[in-house]
Design a protein around this motif. Sequence first.
Motif, PDB file in Angstrom:
ATOM      1  N   THR A  88       0.824  -1.202   0.000  1.00 26.40           N
ATOM      2  CA  THR A  88       0.000   0.000   0.000  1.00 26.40           C
ATOM      3  C   THR A  88       0.863   1.260   0.000  1.00 26.40           C
ATOM      4  O   THR A  88       0.581   2.212  -0.742  1.00 26.40           O
ATOM      5  CB  THR A  88      -0.948  -0.012   1.216  1.00 26.40           C
ATOM      6  N   LEU A  89       1.922   1.273   0.798  1.00 31.64           N
ATOM      7  CA  LEU A  89       2.819   2.432   0.821  1.00 31.64           C
ATOM      8  C   LEU A  89       3.558   2.602  -0.499  1.00 31.64           C
ATOM      9  O   LEU A  89       3.724   3.733  -0.986  1.00 31.64           O
ATOM     10  CB  LEU A  89       3.824   2.312   1.961  1.00 31.64           C
ATOM     11  N   LEU A  90       4.012   1.497  -1.090  1.00 33.21           N
ATOM     12  CA  LEU A  90       4.712   1.594  -2.375  1.00 33.21           C
ATOM     13  C   LEU A  90       3.795   2.111  -3.482  1.00 33.21           C
ATOM     14  O   LEU A  90       4.200   2.948  -4.284  1.00 33.21           O
ATOM     15  CB  LEU A  90       5.301   0.245  -2.761  1.00 33.21           C
ATOM     16  N   VAL A  96       2.292   9.300  -5.917  1.00 32.34           N
ATOM     17  CA  VAL A  96       2.767  10.648  -5.594  1.00 32.34           C
ATOM     18  C   VAL A  96       3.921  11.038  -6.510  1.00 32.34           C
ATOM     19  O   VAL A  96       3.959  12.148  -7.050  1.00 32.34           O
ATOM     20  CB  VAL A  96       3.191  10.734  -4.110  1.00 32.34           C
ATOM     21  N   SER A  97       4.870  10.131  -6.697  1.00 39.38           N
ATOM     22  CA  SER A  97       6.035  10.432  -7.529  1.00 39.38           C
ATOM     23  C   SER A  97       5.658  10.654  -8.988  1.00 39.38           C
ATOM     24  O   SER A  97       6.285  11.459  -9.682  1.00 39.38           O
ATOM     25  CB  SER A  97       7.057   9.294  -7.443  1.00 39.38           C
ATOM     26  N   ALA A  98       4.656   9.955  -9.448  1.00 35.21           N
ATOM     27  CA  ALA A  98       4.228  10.082 -10.840  1.00 35.21           C
ATOM     28  C   ALA A  98       3.214  11.212 -11.028  1.00 35.21           C
ATOM     29  O   ALA A  98       2.762  11.441 -12.151  1.00 35.21           O
ATOM     30  CB  ALA A  98       3.636   8.769 -11.323  1.00 35.21           C
ATOM     31  N   TRP A 101      -2.397  10.887  -8.745  1.00 35.65           N
ATOM     32  CA  TRP A 101      -3.033  10.505  -7.498  1.00 35.65           C
ATOM     33  C   TRP A 101      -4.442  10.004  -7.771  1.00 35.65           C
ATOM     34  O   TRP A 101      -5.391  10.767  -7.889  1.00 35.65           O
ATOM     35  CB  TRP A 101      -3.062  11.680  -6.523  1.00 35.65           C
ATOM     36  N   ARG A 102      -4.588   8.698  -7.900  1.00 34.36           N
ATOM     37  CA  ARG A 102      -5.882   8.061  -8.131  1.00 34.36           C
ATOM     38  C   ARG A 102      -6.015   6.853  -7.203  1.00 34.36           C
ATOM     39  O   ARG A 102      -5.840   5.707  -7.618  1.00 34.36           O
ATOM     40  CB  ARG A 102      -5.997   7.615  -9.583  1.00 34.36           C
ATOM     41  N   PRO A 103      -6.312   7.101  -5.920  1.00 31.70           N
ATOM     42  CA  PRO A 103      -6.416   5.974  -4.987  1.00 31.70           C
ATOM     43  C   PRO A 103      -7.539   5.004  -5.338  1.00 31.70           C
ATOM     44  O   PRO A 103      -7.457   3.821  -4.996  1.00 31.70           O
ATOM     45  CB  PRO A 103      -6.651   6.644  -3.632  1.00 31.70           C
ATOM     46  N   ASP A 104      -8.560   5.488  -6.041  1.00 30.62           N
ATOM     47  CA  ASP A 104      -9.623   4.571  -6.446  1.00 30.62           C
ATOM     48  C   ASP A 104      -9.093   3.533  -7.436  1.00 30.62           C
ATOM     49  O   ASP A 104      -9.378   2.340  -7.316  1.00 30.62           O
ATOM     50  CB  ASP A 104     -10.809   5.334  -7.027  1.00 30.62           C
ATOM     51  N   LEU A 105      -8.289   3.972  -8.393  1.00 34.50           N
ATOM     52  CA  LEU A 105      -7.699   3.032  -9.350  1.00 34.50           C
ATOM     53  C   LEU A 105      -6.715   2.089  -8.675  1.00 34.50           C
ATOM     54  O   LEU A 105      -6.609   0.916  -9.047  1.00 34.50           O
ATOM     55  CB  LEU A 105      -7.020   3.779 -10.486  1.00 34.50           C
ATOM     56  N   ALA A 106      -6.004   2.588  -7.673  1.00 38.66           N
ATOM     57  CA  ALA A 106      -5.076   1.734  -6.929  1.00 38.66           C
ATOM     58  C   ALA A 106      -5.844   0.651  -6.177  1.00 38.66           C
ATOM     59  O   ALA A 106      -5.416  -0.517  -6.147  1.00 38.66           O
ATOM     60  CB  ALA A 106      -4.248   2.567  -5.958  1.00 38.66           C
TER      61      ALA A 106
END
Length: 126
Positions: A88-90, A96-98, A101-106
């Motif tokens: 989850t952290l990775l 963030v680095s890219a 930010w799409r936590p839903d897709l993650a």
Amino acid sequence: MTMPASNAVLTRARVARRYVALVLVLAGIGACVLNVLGTTGGLLGELRFVLTTGFLVLGPGWSAAGFLRRAPAAHVWLLTVGVGVAVTLLVGQIMVSAAFWRPDLALYALTVVSVPFLLRHAVVAQ
């Protein structure tokens, strides 16, 4: 000298691992469904938070820990939480680095990757 574990104990452990895998499958699918529905507040919002957090912390790790054979329960749970938090952290750090930010897709991606292994562990508990 230690005594080998009895078949009854191994059977209970296998059944417990199957139930955990099935609960995590339901949690992952439930989190995705509540996310698609856009649930944000009230009791369903609280349920969405618990399902999502629980799945992200335990789901990917249980997918990996299910391959351990006859490991003590403490080792299984330590690997489960460690791998789940690390994945989850990775994924969060990559987003963030890219600047994507799409936590839903993650959540969807981790569910798609984890659920087949969780289903396998539900059928063939080690």
